[in-house]
Design an enzyme around this catalytic site. Structure first.
Site, PDB file in Angstrom:
ATOM      1  N   THR A 134       0.810  -1.209   0.000  1.00 13.03           N
ATOM      2  CA  THR A 134       0.000   0.000   0.000  1.00 13.03           C
ATOM      3  C   THR A 134       0.851   1.270   0.000  1.00 13.03           C
ATOM      4  OG1 THR A 134      -1.533   1.268   1.375  1.00 13.03           O
ATOM      5  CG2 THR A 134      -0.094  -0.253   2.534  1.00 13.03           C
ATOM      6  N   ASP A 135       0.261   2.357  -0.497  1.00 14.67           N
ATOM      7  CA  ASP A 135       0.950   3.660  -0.435  1.00 14.67           C
ATOM      8  C   ASP A 135       0.997   4.196   0.998  1.00 14.67           C
ATOM      9  OD1 ASP A 135      -1.738   4.353  -0.112  1.00 14.67           O
ATOM     10  OD2 ASP A 135      -1.795   5.772  -1.787  1.00 14.67           O
ATOM     11  N   GLU A 136       0.180   3.614   1.908  1.00 13.58           N
ATOM     12  CA  GLU A 136       0.139   4.137   3.287  1.00 13.58           C
ATOM     13  C   GLU A 136       1.468   3.965   4.008  1.00 13.58           C
ATOM     14  OE1 GLU A 136      -3.218   3.412   5.720  1.00 13.58           O
ATOM     15  OE2 GLU A 136      -4.614   3.416   4.045  1.00 13.58           O
ATOM     16  N   TYR A 160      -2.101  -0.544  10.922  1.00 11.11           N
ATOM     17  CA  TYR A 160      -2.227  -1.220   9.628  1.00 11.11           C
ATOM     18  C   TYR A 160      -1.007  -0.944   8.759  1.00 11.11           C
ATOM     19  CZ  TYR A 160      -3.394  -1.677   4.675  1.00 11.11           C
ATOM     20  OH  TYR A 160      -3.340  -1.962   3.338  1.00 11.11           O
ATOM     21  N   LYS A 164       2.026  -3.413   7.341  1.00 13.16           N
ATOM     22  CA  LYS A 164       2.329  -3.596   5.913  1.00 13.16           C
ATOM     23  C   LYS A 164       3.786  -3.219   5.636  1.00 13.16           C
ATOM     24  CE  LYS A 164      -0.056  -4.638   2.946  1.00 13.16           C
ATOM     25  NZ  LYS A 164      -0.480  -5.966   2.379  1.00 13.16           N
TER      26      LYS A 164
HETATM   27  P1  NAD Z   1      -9.756  -7.430   1.913  1.00 15.74           P
HETATM   28  O1  NAD Z   1      -9.777  -7.122   3.361  1.00 15.74           O
HETATM   29  O2  NAD Z   1     -10.939  -7.154   1.081  1.00 15.74           O
HETATM   30  O3  NAD Z   1      -9.406  -8.978   1.702  1.00 15.74           O
HETATM   31  C1  NAD Z   1      -8.411  -9.624   2.449  1.00 15.74           C
HETATM   32  C2  NAD Z   1      -8.554 -11.124   2.217  1.00 15.74           C
HETATM   33  O4  NAD Z   1      -7.514 -11.788   2.933  1.00 15.74           O
HETATM   34  C3  NAD Z   1      -9.881 -11.706   2.714  1.00 15.74           C
HETATM   35  O5  NAD Z   1     -10.421 -12.583   1.759  1.00 15.74           O
HETATM   36  C4  NAD Z   1      -9.493 -12.444   3.988  1.00 15.74           C
HETATM   37  O6  NAD Z   1     -10.341 -13.552   4.270  1.00 15.74           O
HETATM   38  C5  NAD Z   1      -8.077 -12.878   3.664  1.00 15.74           C
HETATM   39  N1  NAD Z   1      -7.266 -13.098   4.861  1.00 15.74           N
HETATM   40  C6  NAD Z   1      -7.154 -12.282   5.934  1.00 15.74           C
HETATM   41  N2  NAD Z   1      -6.335 -12.844   6.843  1.00 15.74           N
HETATM   42  C7  NAD Z   1      -5.908 -14.020   6.324  1.00 15.74           C
HETATM   43  C8  NAD Z   1      -5.027 -15.037   6.768  1.00 15.74           C
HETATM   44  N3  NAD Z   1      -4.423 -14.966   7.968  1.00 15.74           N
HETATM   45  N4  NAD Z   1      -4.807 -16.104   5.963  1.00 15.74           N
HETATM   46  C9  NAD Z   1      -5.425 -16.196   4.755  1.00 15.74           C
HETATM   47  N5  NAD Z   1      -6.280 -15.275   4.295  1.00 15.74           N
HETATM   48  C10 NAD Z   1      -6.515 -14.188   5.052  1.00 15.74           C
HETATM   49  O7  NAD Z   1      -8.468  -6.681   1.351  1.00 15.74           O
HETATM   50  P2  NAD Z   1      -8.247  -5.964  -0.070  1.00 15.74           P
HETATM   51  O8  NAD Z   1      -8.790  -4.601   0.009  1.00 15.74           O
HETATM   52  O9  NAD Z   1      -8.661  -6.888  -1.142  1.00 15.74           O
HETATM   53  O10 NAD Z   1      -6.654  -5.836  -0.050  1.00 15.74           O
HETATM   54  C11 NAD Z   1      -5.839  -6.857  -0.617  1.00 15.74           C
HETATM   55  C12 NAD Z   1      -4.385  -6.468  -0.407  1.00 15.74           C
HETATM   56  O11 NAD Z   1      -4.136  -5.218  -1.040  1.00 15.74           O
HETATM   57  C13 NAD Z   1      -4.008  -6.278   1.055  1.00 15.74           C
HETATM   58  O12 NAD Z   1      -2.697  -6.786   1.232  1.00 15.74           O
HETATM   59  C14 NAD Z   1      -4.016  -4.770   1.261  1.00 15.74           C
HETATM   60  O13 NAD Z   1      -3.107  -4.380   2.249  1.00 15.74           O
HETATM   61  C15 NAD Z   1      -3.578  -4.298  -0.114  1.00 15.74           C
HETATM   62  N6  NAD Z   1      -4.074  -2.963  -0.486  1.00 15.74           N
HETATM   63  C16 NAD Z   1      -5.415  -2.685  -0.495  1.00 15.74           C
HETATM   64  C17 NAD Z   1      -5.857  -1.438  -0.918  1.00 15.74           C
HETATM   65  C18 NAD Z   1      -7.318  -1.071  -0.964  1.00 15.74           C
HETATM   66  O14 NAD Z   1      -7.632   0.089  -1.283  1.00 15.74           O
HETATM   67  N7  NAD Z   1      -8.237  -1.964  -0.709  1.00 15.74           N
HETATM   68  C19 NAD Z   1      -4.927  -0.472  -1.325  1.00 15.74           C
HETATM   69  C20 NAD Z   1      -3.562  -0.776  -1.241  1.00 15.74           C
HETATM   70  C21 NAD Z   1      -3.144  -2.039  -0.860  1.00 15.74           C
HETATM   71  O1  DAU Z   2      -4.177   3.966   0.386  1.00 15.43           O
HETATM   72  C1  DAU Z   2      -4.358   2.586   0.318  1.00 15.43           C
HETATM   73  C2  DAU Z   2      -5.224   2.117   1.458  1.00 15.43           C
HETATM   74  O2  DAU Z   2      -6.537   2.563   1.176  1.00 15.43           O
HETATM   75  C3  DAU Z   2      -5.196   0.607   1.654  1.00 15.43           C
HETATM   76  O3  DAU Z   2      -3.908   0.202   2.009  1.00 15.43           O
HETATM   77  C4  DAU Z   2      -6.196   0.174   2.707  1.00 15.43           C
HETATM   78  O4  DAU Z   2      -6.250  -1.244   2.750  1.00 15.43           O
HETATM   79  C5  DAU Z   2      -7.563   0.714   2.359  1.00 15.43           C
HETATM   80  O5  DAU Z   2      -8.444   0.423   3.414  1.00 15.43           O
HETATM   81  C6  DAU Z   2      -7.485   2.222   2.124  1.00 15.43           C
HETATM   82  O6  DAU Z   2      -7.243   2.942   3.354  1.00 15.43           O
HETATM   83  P1  DAU Z   2      -8.020   4.295   3.707  1.00 15.43           P
HETATM   84  O7  DAU Z   2      -8.014   4.438   5.167  1.00 15.43           O
HETATM   85  O8  DAU Z   2      -7.539   5.435   2.886  1.00 15.43           O
HETATM   86  O9  DAU Z   2      -9.482   3.878   3.134  1.00 15.43           O
HETATM   87  P2  DAU Z   2     -10.943   4.068   3.739  1.00 15.43           P
HETATM   88  O10 DAU Z   2     -11.903   3.635   2.674  1.00 15.43           O
HETATM   89  O11 DAU Z   2     -11.098   3.477   5.076  1.00 15.43           O
HETATM   90  O12 DAU Z   2     -11.053   5.651   3.880  1.00 15.43           O
HETATM   91  C7  DAU Z   2     -10.860   6.524   2.788  1.00 15.43           C
HETATM   92  C8  DAU Z   2     -10.920   7.944   3.327  1.00 15.43           C
HETATM   93  O13 DAU Z   2     -12.266   8.200   3.748  1.00 15.43           O
HETATM   94  C9  DAU Z   2     -10.047   8.188   4.533  1.00 15.43           C
HETATM   95  O14 DAU Z   2      -9.554   9.521   4.476  1.00 15.43           O
HETATM   96  C10 DAU Z   2     -11.010   8.057   5.715  1.00 15.43           C
HETATM   97  C11 DAU Z   2     -12.314   8.541   5.145  1.00 15.43           C
HETATM   98  N1  DAU Z   2     -13.538   7.913   5.698  1.00 15.43           N
HETATM   99  C12 DAU Z   2     -13.613   6.565   5.719  1.00 15.43           C
HETATM  100  C13 DAU Z   2     -14.725   5.920   6.220  1.00 15.43           C
HETATM  101  C14 DAU Z   2     -14.800   4.419   6.270  1.00 15.43           C
HETATM  102  C15 DAU Z   2     -14.593   8.706   6.150  1.00 15.43           C
HETATM  103  O15 DAU Z   2     -14.537   9.944   6.088  1.00 15.43           O
HETATM  104  N2  DAU Z   2     -15.704   8.070   6.643  1.00 15.43           N
HETATM  105  C16 DAU Z   2     -15.799   6.719   6.712  1.00 15.43           C
HETATM  106  O16 DAU Z   2     -16.836   6.219   7.219  1.00 15.43           O
END
Ligand code: NAD
Ligand code: DAU
Length: 353
Positions: A134-136, A160, A164
Site C-alpha cells: 500500500t501507499d500508506e 495497519y 504492511k
Molecule cells: P480485503 O480485506 O478485502 O481482503 C483480504 C482477504 O484476505 C480476505 O479474503 C481475507 O479472508 C483474507 N485473509 C485475511 N487474513 C488471512 C489469513 N491470515 N490467511 C489467509 N487469508 C486471510 O483486502 P483488499 O482490500 O482486497 O486488499 C488486498 C491487499 O491489497 C491487502 O494486502 C491490502 O493491504 C492491499 N491494499 C489494499 C488497498 C485497498 O484500497 N483496498 C490499497 C492498497 C493495498
Molecule cells: O491507500 C491505500 C489504502 O486505502 C489501503 O492500504 C487500505 O487497505 C484501504 O483500506 C485504504 O485505506 P483508507 O483508510 O484510505 O481507506 P478508507 O476507505 O477506510 O477511507 C478513505 C478515506 O475516507 C479516509 O480519508 C477516511 C475517510 N472515511 C472513511 C470511512 C470508512 C470517512 O470519512 N468516513 C468513513 O466512514
C-alpha cells in the site's frame, strides 16, 4: 510460459477481482486460492470461477506453514500473488494484534515456505513472489508535497500501515539476502465491485440506498488517489510478467480527490440512478463525525515507473469508475445485504458512536 499461481486472500476484494482478471486473460493457467475467509473474505466473490477445472479454493491461514508447503508442492506453484491481509485502518486502531499476526507473521511464513520450495526446485529464475502492498507505508503528504515515488522513505502512521511496512521490509530482505525472485507493489486506494462495506465508497453507497447517515471524518478534506480495481489488476499482470526481480512499483489512479467531494459525487450519481431513495437528495445524509485517530491527510502516487518501464497507465477516470461501482452495488443487493450482519453492526457502533 503458462503459470501455476497461488493467490492468497483471493476471496477478498482485490484478490477476487485479480482472480477474475487472470482466469479470463490466461484460461490455461492453474489458479489456487488460499484464503482464511475472515469477515472480509467471501467465497461468493469467486462463484464465477469455482467450476473451472484449473481453479481450486483452499480455506486456510497464511500463518499455517504446513498448508502452504502442501499447496506449493502438490500444485507445483511457480507464482505467488500475495493479497491476504487485514486491510482496514479503523479495525487496526480497534485491535492491532491481528494485523501484526497476519500481515507480518503471515507474510514471513509465506516467504519462508516459498524460499524452501524455490530452493528445492533449483531456484528457477521465472518463479515470482508478488507482494501487494500500500501507499500508506509512505505516511502522509502535505498539500504541496510531490506524490510518493518508489524512493520515498517509509513513515507508516497506523498499526495497519506499520504492519504492511514490516511485511514489505521482509520481502525486500528476502530478495537482498537470498535473491528470492520477489516484486513489491505499493498502490493507492482501490474501489470497485466486491469491496467490503467498511471502506469509504461501498459504505457511502450502501448507506445512501438504505437511508443511513453518511459519516465523513473530520473536515472531509483528506485526500486519496483513487484507483479503479480493474486498472490495478492490469498493472499487477504487467508486474508479474515483466517486472524486474527485487524492484518496487508504485501504482496509482492519478485521481486525487478530497473525501467530501468524492461523497458529493457519489450522491449525485445515486440521485440520478435511483428514483426511490429513502432520502433525496442523498447529500442530505452527509454528517461530519469525529475524526479517525492519526488520520493521514493526503496520499498521492507517482506512477511514472509503471508507465515508462512496464507500459501501464490507469484508464478509468473517477467519474467513470464511480458510476461503474454504483451500478454494481445497485444490481448486487443480494451480495451486500447479508454482509450487514450482527458482527458488522457491532463493528459499526464501535467506530461511529
Ligand atoms: P480485503 O480485506 O478485502 O481482503 C483480504 C482477504 O484476505 C480476505 O479474503 C481475507 O479472508 C483474507 N485473509 C485475511 N487474513 C488471512 C489469513 N491470515 N490467511 C489467509 N487469508 C486471510 O483486502 P483488499 O482490500 O482486497 O486488499 C488486498 C491487499 O491489497 C491487502 O494486502 C491490502 O493491504 C492491499 N491494499 C489494499 C488497498 C485497498 O484500497 N483496498 C490499497 C492498497 C493495498
Ligand atoms: O491507500 C491505500 C489504502 O486505502 C489501503 O492500504 C487500505 O487497505 C484501504 O483500506 C485504504 O485505506 P483508507 O483508510 O484510505 O481507506 P478508507 O476507505 O477506510 O477511507 C478513505 C478515506 O475516507 C479516509 O480519508 C477516511 C475517510 N472515511 C472513511 C470511512 C470508512 C470517512 O470519512 N468516513 C468513513 O466512514
Amino acid at each position: 510460459m503458462s503459470r501455476r499461481l497461488l493467490v492468497t486472500g483471493g476471496a477478498g476484494f482485490i484478490g477476487a477481482n485479480f482472480v477474475h482478471h487472470w482466469c479470463q486473460a490466461y484460461p490455461d493457467d492453474r489458479v489456487v486460492v488460499l484464503d482464511a475467509l475472515t469477515y472480509a473474505g467471501n467465497r461468493r466473490n469467486l462463484a464465477a470461477v469455482e467450476e473451472r477445472d484449473n481453479f481450486r479454493f483452499v480455506q486456510g491461514d497464511i500463518c499455517d506453514r504446513s498448508i502452504i508447503d502442501q499447496i506449493l508442492k502438490t500444485e507445483s506453484i511457480d507464482t505467488v500473488a500475495h493479497f491476504a491481509a487485514e486491510s482496514h485502518v479503523d479495525r487496526s486502531i480497534l485491535g492491532p494484534g491481528a494485523f501484526v499476526q497476519t500481515n507480518v507473521v503471515g507474510t514471513f511464513t509465506l516467504l519462508e515456505a516459498f524460499r524452501q520450495h524455490w530452493q528445492v526446485n533449483s531456484q528457477p529464475a521465472d518463479y515470482r513472489f508478488l507482494h501487494v502492498s500500500t501507499d500508506e507505508v509512505y505516511g502522509s503528504l502535505g498539500p504541496k508535497d510531490p506524490p510518493f515515488s518508489e524512493t520515498t522513505p517509509y513513515a507508516p502512521n497506523s498499526p495497519y500501515s506499520a504492519s504492511k511496512a514490516g511485511s514489505d521490509h521482509l520481502v525486500r530482505a528476502y530478495y537482498h539476502t537470498y535473491r528470492l525472485p520477489t516484486v513489491i507493489t505499493n498502490c493507492s486506494n482501490n474501489y470497485g465491485p466486491y469491496q467490503f462495506p467498511e471502506k469509504l465508497i461501498p459504505l457511502m453507497c450502501i448507506n445512501t440506498l438504505i437511508g443511513k447517515p453518511l459519516p465523513v471524518y473530520g473536515d472531509g478534506k483528506n485526500v486519496r488517489d483513487w484507483l479503479y480495481v480493474g486498472d490495478h489488476c492490469r498493472a499487477l499482470d504487467r508486474v508479474i510478467h515483466f517486472g524486474t526481480q527485487g524492484e518496487t512499483y508504485n501504482i496509482g489512479g492519478n485521481n486525487e480527490v478530497e473525501n467530501i467531494t468524492l461523497v458529493q459525487m457519489l450522491c449525485q450519481i445515486i440521485d440520478e440512478l435511483v428514483p426511490d431513495l429513502p432520502v433525496r437528495p442523498a447529500s442530505d445524509l452527509i454528517t461530519f463525525v469525529k475524526d479517525r485517530l492519526g488520520h493521514d491527510r493526503r496520499y498521492a502516487i507517482n506512477a511514472n515507473k509503471m508507465k515508462t518501464q512496464l507500459g501501464w497507465t490507469s484508464e478509468v477516470t473517477i467519474e467513470q469508475g464511480l458510476r461503474l461501482t454504483v451500478e454494481w452495488y445497485l444490481t448486487h443487493r443480494d451480495w451486500w445485504q447479508p454482509l450487514l450482519s450482527e458482527e458488522y453492526q457491532t463493528y459499526y457502533r464501535q467506530v461511529y458512536q
